[in-house]
Write an enzyme that holds these catalytic residues in place. Structure first.
Site, short mmCIF file in Angstrom:
data_model
loop_
_atom_site.label_atom_id
_atom_site.label_comp_id
_atom_site.label_asym_id
_atom_site.label_seq_id
_atom_site.Cartn_x
_atom_site.Cartn_y
_atom_site.Cartn_z
N TYR A 21 -1.66 0.05 10.72
CA TYR A 21 -1.71 -0.39 9.33
C TYR A 21 -0.42 0.00 8.60
O TYR A 21 0.14 -0.80 7.84
CB TYR A 21 -2.92 0.25 8.65
CG TYR A 21 -3.13 -0.19 7.22
CD1 TYR A 21 -3.36 -1.54 6.91
CD2 TYR A 21 -3.13 0.73 6.18
CE1 TYR A 21 -3.57 -1.95 5.60
CE2 TYR A 21 -3.34 0.33 4.87
CZ TYR A 21 -3.55 -1.00 4.59
OH TYR A 21 -3.76 -1.40 3.29
N SER A 45 0.87 -1.18 0.00
CA SER A 45 0.00 0.00 0.00
C SER A 45 0.90 1.22 0.00
O SER A 45 2.08 1.14 0.39
CB SER A 45 -0.87 -0.01 1.26
OG SER A 45 -1.46 1.26 1.49
#
Length: 252
Positions: free
Chosen positions: A150, A137
């Site tokens: 995250y 990501s």
């Protein structure tokens, strides 16, 4: 007669994983769909098969190393592994975040990727032309408020990809990292906010055309079908409306 190349896709029950399975099947791979939700991947496998392609469903929890090792025994040779299983939980600041959320994100995103990569690397190497895709990501590359757990997990995946590439250079296996920015799927934000659809909708509010799962799947399909000597080390893909993790144009 050349055998049909096999691709294993984790987290294939929805979103980017499911879209990637469809894309790779259409590109000529025999796709092996893994996820915890057996009914979802079986339905997807049936859909792909009905479209005239080859697909198999295998229920698997990527954090269960015993199950992963058993799954890996089915492959003597493997062309492609797409490590897509992952996800985010919560958006709390570091000072008040639940350590259990951080632990779960690390287990799924990092340890899950490690488990599949270790278990299937021999088969990928045996193919003589293997490829590992790690779906990280833009969170792997830049922090943002409320994203500590995250970001840490995705950074772990990014480092795993970088290190593995260094360690296996000279073998017939490529390591490709694809790092998407804002992608609007049916489940990602809703899962992150524990089913709160109002909070999930605010993530994309006013954003003109965030990425779709199909956009990311198309990117993965392009990267893995480059000539064997071409390695796409890191491919960052964002919607035009997003300049960074914290700079998004919204028409509100």
């Amino acid at each position: 007669m050349t055998a049909t190349p096999i691709a294993v896709i984790t987290g294939a029950s929805s979103g980017i994983g499911a879209a990637t399975a469809r894309t790779l099947a259409a590109a000529g791979y025999r796709v092996v769909l893994t996820a915890r939700r057996k009914d979802r991947i079986e339905a997807l496998a049936a859909e792909i098969t009905e479209a005239g392609h080859e697909a198999t469903a295998y229920a698997l929890d990527v954090t269960d190393r015993t199950a992963v090792d058993e799954f890996a025994t089915a492959f003597r040779s493997l062309a492609l592994l797409v490590n897509n299983a992952g996800g985010a939980l919560g958006a709390d600041p570091v000072a008040s975040a639940d350590p259990a959320d951080w632990r779960q994100m690390y287990e799924t995103n990092v340890i899950g990727t490690l488990n599949l990569t270790q278990a299937l690397l021999p088969a990928l190497t045996a193919s003589g032309d293997g490829t590992i895709v790690i779906l990280s990501s833009t969170a792997a590359l830049s922090s943002y408020e409320g994203g500590g757990g995250y970001v840490a997990a995705k950074h772990g995946e990014h480092v795993l990809a970088e290190t593995l590439r260094l360690e296996i250079v000279g073998t017939p296996v490529r390591v490709i990292e694809v790092a998407p920015g804002m992608v609007k799927t049916d489940e990602f934000a809703t899962t992150r906010f524990r089913g709160d659809t109002e909070k999930a909708a605010k993530v994309y509010a006013g954003v003109d055309a965030p990425l779709t799962a199909e956009d990311v799947a198309d990117t993965i399909g392009w990267a893995v079908t480059r000539p064997s000597h071409v390695n796409i080390d890191l491919l960052v893909v964002r919607p035009r409306a997003q300049a960074s993790n914290t700079k998004v144009h919204r028409t509100l």
